[in-house]
Design an enzyme around this catalytic site. Structure first.
Site, PDB file in Angstrom:
ATOM      1  N   TYR A 158       1.028  -5.483  -5.358  1.00 42.03           N
ATOM      2  CA  TYR A 158       0.158  -5.674  -4.187  1.00 42.03           C
ATOM      3  C   TYR A 158      -1.028  -4.692  -4.223  1.00 42.03           C
ATOM      4  O   TYR A 158      -2.185  -5.082  -4.019  1.00 42.03           O
ATOM      5  CB  TYR A 158       0.988  -5.475  -2.922  1.00 42.03           C
ATOM      6  CG  TYR A 158       0.258  -5.731  -1.632  1.00 42.03           C
ATOM      7  CD1 TYR A 158       0.006  -7.033  -1.187  1.00 42.03           C
ATOM      8  CD2 TYR A 158      -0.176  -4.672  -0.837  1.00 42.03           C
ATOM      9  CE1 TYR A 158      -0.648  -7.256   0.010  1.00 42.03           C
ATOM     10  CE2 TYR A 158      -0.831  -4.893   0.360  1.00 42.03           C
ATOM     11  CZ  TYR A 158      -1.067  -6.190   0.778  1.00 42.03           C
ATOM     12  OH  TYR A 158      -1.728  -6.414   1.958  1.00 42.03           O
ATOM     13  N   LYS A 162      -5.049  -5.495  -4.479  1.00 43.38           N
ATOM     14  CA  LYS A 162      -5.982  -5.073  -3.425  1.00 43.38           C
ATOM     15  C   LYS A 162      -7.051  -4.117  -3.969  1.00 43.38           C
ATOM     16  O   LYS A 162      -8.188  -4.101  -3.480  1.00 43.38           O
ATOM     17  CB  LYS A 162      -5.209  -4.450  -2.255  1.00 43.38           C
ATOM     18  CG  LYS A 162      -4.301  -5.453  -1.530  1.00 43.38           C
ATOM     19  CD  LYS A 162      -5.101  -6.619  -0.984  1.00 43.38           C
ATOM     20  CE  LYS A 162      -4.271  -7.593  -0.179  1.00 43.38           C
ATOM     21  NZ  LYS A 162      -5.087  -8.704   0.347  1.00 43.38           N
TER      22      LYS A 162
END
Ligand code: NAP
Length: 251
Positions: A158, A162
Site C-alpha cells: 500500500y 501511494k
C-alpha cells in the site's frame, strides 16, 4: 491568466460510490461541476449518490468499471464522453488495502494493491489527458496517503502504491504544466471510512493519540482539499502533495 467558471465542467471520480470518493463527488457538485460517478461493486450506492448530486442542480451519471483494467477504463471514458462530454477534472480515488508483514505478503497481495491503487491512476490519467490536452485545461487529483510519505509496517504494498502516486503526480505536473493542466495529490491521514472501520477500538484510540488535532478525520475533510485543487482559479498550484491528517506527519 483569465479563467473560466467551474460551472459545466465535468469531473470523473473513481471509486465514488462510498467513503472519500462519495464526499469528493458531492463537494465537486457543490462547486458547480457535473460528476461522472465511477463504481465497481457498489452499484446501489452509486445510484443513490447520483440522485444526491442531481439534487444539487448539476448533472451526474453512474459508470461501472474496474479501473485497474485498461480495457474497462477505455470503455468507461468512451461511455462518459458520450453521456456527459469530455473529462476536465479527474480524481484518482479508487483504492484497496491488503495489509500484512512483508515476510507473509504474497505476490498476489502486492499485485492487487499496485493494480487497484497505482495502475488504475495510470489507466485513467492517460485517457483523461486526451480530453484535457484538447481543451488545454485540466485537473488531475490523486488520492495518496501519509503512509506514502512515511511508510508503515504491514503496508509495504500500500505504501509503495501511494508513494508511486506522488512520483506519478509530479511527473504529470511537469509534462503538462504548459498545457493548462495541473496535477496534485492529497495525502489523507486516518479517515473514518470502511477502509479503517474494521480496526479495533483500542487501535483507533492509539492512532488518535498520535494526531495533534485529537480526532480521526472525516471524508469531507479530504473532499475540501480535492475541491481546492480542482477550482479554476487555482491554476498556479501543481505538483503538490497536501496532507490532510490533523497534523500527524507535518512533513
Ligand atoms: P473505501 O471506503 O474502502 O472505498 C474504496 C473505494 O474504492 C470504493 O468506492 C470502491 O468501489 C473503490 N474501488 C476499489 N477498487 C476499485 C477498482 N478496481 N475499480 C473501481 N473502484 C474501486 O476506502 P476510502 O477510505 O474511501 O479510500 C478512498 C481512497 O483514499 C483510497 O485510495 C485510499 O487508499 C485513500 N486513503 C484512505 C485513507 C483512510 O484513512 N480511509 C487514508 C489515506 C488514503 P466499489 O465499492 O464500487 O467497488
Amino acid at each position: 491568466m483569465a479563467e473560466q467558471a467551474n460551472e459545466r465542467r465535468l469531473a470523473l471520480v473513481t471509486g465514488a460510490a462510498r467513503g472519500i470518493g462519495r464526499a469528493v463527488a458531492l463537494e465537486l457538485a457543490k462547486n458547480g461541476f457535473d460528476v461522472a460517478v465511477n463504481y465497481n461493486r457498489s452499484a446501489e450506492a452509486a445510484e443513490v449518490l447520483v440522485k444526491d448530486i442531481e439534487a444539487l442542480g448539476v448533472r451526474a451519471r453512474p459508470f461501472k468499471a474496474d479501473v485497474s483494467d485498461r480495457a474497462q477504463v477505455e470503455a468507461l471514458f468512451k461511455e462518459v464522453r458520450e453521456a456527459l462530454g469530455p473529462v476536465a477534472v479527474l480524481v484518482n480515488n479508487a483504492g484497496i488495502t491488503r495489509d500484512t508483514l512483508l515476510m507473509r505478503m504474497k505476490l498476489e497481495d502486492w499485485d492487487a494493491v499496485l493494480s487497484a491503487n497505482l495502475t488504475s491512476a495510470f489507466n485513467c490519467t492517460k485517457e483523461a489527458l486526451r480530453d484535457m490536452s484538447k481543451a488545454r485545461w485540466g485537473r488531475v487529483i490523486s488520492i495518496s496517503s501519509v503512509v506514502g510519505l512515511t511508510g508503515n509496517a504491514g503496508q509495504a504494498n500500500y505504501a509503495a502504491s501511494k508513494a508511486g502516486i506522488i512520483g506519478f503526480t509530479k511527473s504529470i505536473a511537469r509534462e503538462y504544466a504548459s498545457r493548462g493542466i495541473t496535477a496534485n495529490a492529497v495525502a489523507p491521514g486516518f479517515i473514518d471510512t470502511s477502509m479503517t472501520g474494521a480496526l479495533k477500538e483500542e487501535v483507533r484510540s492509539a492512532i488518535t493519540a498520535q494526531i495533534p488535532v485529537g480526532c480521526i478525520g472525516r471524508p469531507e475533510d479530504v473532499a475540501r482539499a480535492v475541491a481546492f485543487f480542482a477550482l479554476a482559479e487555482n491554476s498556479y498550484i501543481t505538483g503538490q502533495v497536501l496532507a490532510v491528517d490533523g497534523g500527524m506527519t507535518m512533513c
